[in-house]
Design a protein around this motif. Structure first.
Motif, PDB file in Angstrom:
ATOM      1  N   VAL A  35       0.829  -1.202   0.000  1.00  0.00           N
ATOM      2  CA  VAL A  35       0.000   0.000   0.000  1.00  0.00           C
ATOM      3  C   VAL A  35       0.865   1.253   0.000  1.00  0.00           C
ATOM      4  O   VAL A  35       1.904   1.303   0.667  1.00  0.00           O
ATOM      5  N   ALA A  36       0.417   2.251  -0.741  1.00  0.00           N
ATOM      6  CA  ALA A  36       0.975   3.604  -0.682  1.00  0.00           C
ATOM      7  C   ALA A  36      -0.090   4.518  -0.096  1.00  0.00           C
ATOM      8  O   ALA A  36      -1.228   4.531  -0.587  1.00  0.00           O
ATOM      9  N   THR A  37       0.256   5.266   0.939  1.00  0.00           N
ATOM     10  CA  THR A  37      -0.712   6.140   1.609  1.00  0.00           C
ATOM     11  C   THR A  37      -0.275   7.596   1.552  1.00  0.00           C
ATOM     12  O   THR A  37       0.914   7.905   1.414  1.00  0.00           O
ATOM     13  N   TRP A  38      -1.245   8.477   1.673  1.00  0.00           N
ATOM     14  CA  TRP A  38      -1.007   9.908   1.841  1.00  0.00           C
ATOM     15  C   TRP A  38      -0.998  10.142   3.346  1.00  0.00           C
ATOM     16  O   TRP A  38      -2.023  10.116   4.006  1.00  0.00           O
ATOM     17  N   ALA A  39       0.188  10.355   3.911  1.00  0.00           N
ATOM     18  CA  ALA A  39       0.348  10.334   5.365  1.00  0.00           C
ATOM     19  C   ALA A  39      -0.453  11.432   6.046  1.00  0.00           C
ATOM     20  O   ALA A  39      -1.019  11.218   7.123  1.00  0.00           O
ATOM     21  N   GLU A  40      -0.494  12.622   5.458  1.00  0.00           N
ATOM     22  CA  GLU A  40      -1.157  13.752   6.123  1.00  0.00           C
ATOM     23  C   GLU A  40      -2.672  13.564   6.236  1.00  0.00           C
ATOM     24  O   GLU A  40      -3.306  14.156   7.113  1.00  0.00           O
ATOM     25  N   THR A  41      -3.271  12.784   5.348  1.00  0.00           N
ATOM     26  CA  THR A  41      -4.723  12.562   5.389  1.00  0.00           C
ATOM     27  C   THR A  41      -5.094  11.169   5.876  1.00  0.00           C
ATOM     28  O   THR A  41      -6.284  10.885   6.055  1.00  0.00           O
TER      29      THR A  41
END
Length: 483
Positions: A180-186
């Motif tokens: 998985v690749a995530t958008w850390a801030e959201t």
């Protein structure tokens, strides 16, 4: 005494009446439906995925994934939970997807092509763009100023010899491996693959990073984009892909012999105190592995350990962080050492030329564990703790349902939390932060209520003390239209 007798008499008189079909245990599902409508979630997913069957009727890709996510948000652990949701007549009025059964969901998932699974990421990116459009300009600009992409995997153990697309990992567990690749801030997902338990993520990492970048809204890609990954991604291909995309990277390095030799050359005066970590210090060394970008530097962190914190088991994770000379010592001799440190190595192309920059880069990289919270929420809050089918495509749909459930919690936090004077959001969690799915389920979603039809309107009669649903609905309905 007469009071006790009266209570006992009343208890004997209690009867169970006919089921009331106006009652539902998931009244808060109306908030998920409102959020999906505000962001155009189902329509955007459908537009990206395209048709998955010849006849243009019935359910399509968008309702399938949204229905799976809604069921997992409500606490359903298996595909048959869709049938339980379907049997709740009042709850179906409030649900974002009506009438989806377990057999229909499994049949539709098996029709997806690989290109359509990648198109799900395009739909996720469009939903992110809609979320940014619904936020205040100041909040949207703050989110897009610096975007952090985290890459990681998690193992999902399965049982049954006939399940396909799984394999035994190094621990001897038969499992699938979401990558998985995530958008850390959201705290939302951008891209994902479902691998077998014996597959190395490094071979897929560069492609996953490219798809994650493509899933970012244009305004987010225009800002500063950074990549974090642990030592499982210690490979030059990912670093070169990040450099080619204009992405700053920080990747954990394996504790190999050349790094220990470099550590021996670091002087005591080169260390500077780490940020928000007692007993930790940071130093920088010149090190660039072969075939890595030439601007790569080595960031070293050491943490002072008490001998009691080190296990005698050579397989202990903390013991492996010790210098090889100390790692070989028995515990009794280790207690007599002047100082015991655990070391971590990070290769990065970020600016680390000054002690302040080095400490800031290490502090930012340390928060890579944000993706572990996403995995924890997907497993404990949603139902990614298992893969329910023998068909890999159905399991991939289940994985995306869990990731979409986590993303819904992230979008809900961004759109309904209260911004503070410093820009931080006070959400609905117990510590004023973002609420995990389990908290939302208890306080918002799984709240029993009676649905009343009167004068052409629908009214939910909630039990006393449950006010979060009304608050969230009011904030969602006050958002500007995104289309």
């Amino acid at each position: 005494m007469s009071r006790v007798r009266e209570i006992r008499r009343l208890r004997r008189r209690v009867r169970v009446g006919a089921p009331d079909q106006s009652l539902t245990p998931v009244s808060g599902m109306v908030a998920v439906t409102e959020l999906a409508a505000r962001l155009g979630m189902i329509e955007l997913l459908d537009a990206a995925i395209g048709p998955i069957k010849d006849r243009c009727r019935g359910f399509t890709g968008g309702p399938l994934l949204a229905g799976l996510a809604a069921a997992q948000l409500a606490g359903e652990d298996f595909l048959v939970g869709l049938d339980r949701q379907r049997a709740d007549l009042a709850g179906q009025v409030l649900a974002p997807v009506v009438g989806l059964s377990s057999t229909t969901a499994a049949g539709l998932a098996r029709r997806f092509t690989n290109a359509q699974w990648h198109a799900v990421e395009t739909g996720i990116g469009d939903i992110h763009a809609a979320m940014l459009a619904a936020l205040s300009p100041r909040r949207a600009a703050a989110l897009c100023e610096t975007v952090t992409i985290d890459l990681d995997t998690t193992d999902v153990e399965v049982y049954g010899r006939k399940k396909r697309g799984v394999a035994y990992n190094y621990q001897g567990q038969r499992c699938g491996r979401p990558h998985v690749a995530t958008w850390a801030e959201t705290c939302t997902a951008l891209a994902a693959d479902l691998m077998a338990g014996d597959e190395d993520p490094r071979g897929h990492a560069a492609d996953l990073l490219g798809r994650a970048l493509a899933a970012l809204p244009a305004s987010a890609r225009a800002g500063r984009v950074l990549l974090r990954a642990d030592a499982g991604y210690f490979a030059g291909a990912l670093a070169r892909a990040a450099l080619a995309a204009g992405v700053g990277f920080a990747i954990g390095a394996k504790r190999i012999a050349p790094l220990w030799r470099i550590l021996d050359g670091v002087a005591e005066g080169d260390w500077t105190d780490a940020i928000d970590m007692d007993g930790a210090q940071v130093a920088v060394a010149d090190y660039c592995p072969d075939w890595w970008p030439s601007a790569t530097r080595l960031l070293i962190r050491r943490v002072r350990l008490a001998p009691a914190q080190v296990s005698a088991d050579p397989r202990s994770r903390r013991r492996r962080t010790l210098h090889p000379d100390q790692r070989a010592l028995p515990i009794a001799e280790l207690a007599d050492a002047d100082a015991v440190y655990g070391y971590s190595f990070i290769v990065t192309n970020l600016a680390v030329s000054t002690p302040e920059q080095a400490a800031a880069a290490e502090h930012w990289y340390r928060h890579r564990t944000a993706i572990e919270n996403v995995f924890r929420d997907a497993k404990i809050g949603a139902a990614l703790r298992h893969l329910p089918s023998g068909y890999p495509q159905v399991n991939k749909a289940w994985m995306w349902g869990a990731l979409l459930a986590v993303s819904i919690a992230g979008w809900l936090h961004q759109l309904t939390a209260t911004p503070g004077p410093d820009g931080a959001l006070a959400g609905h969690g117990v510590r004023d932060g973002q609420a995990m799915i389990a908290t939302l389920r208890h306080k918002l979603i799984r709240v029993p209520a009676r649905l009343i039809h009167h004068a052409g309107t629908l009214t939910l009669r909630l039990p006393p003390g449950y006010h979060l649903l009304a608050t969230i609905l009011a904030r969602l309905r006050a958002l500007p239209a995104t289309s």
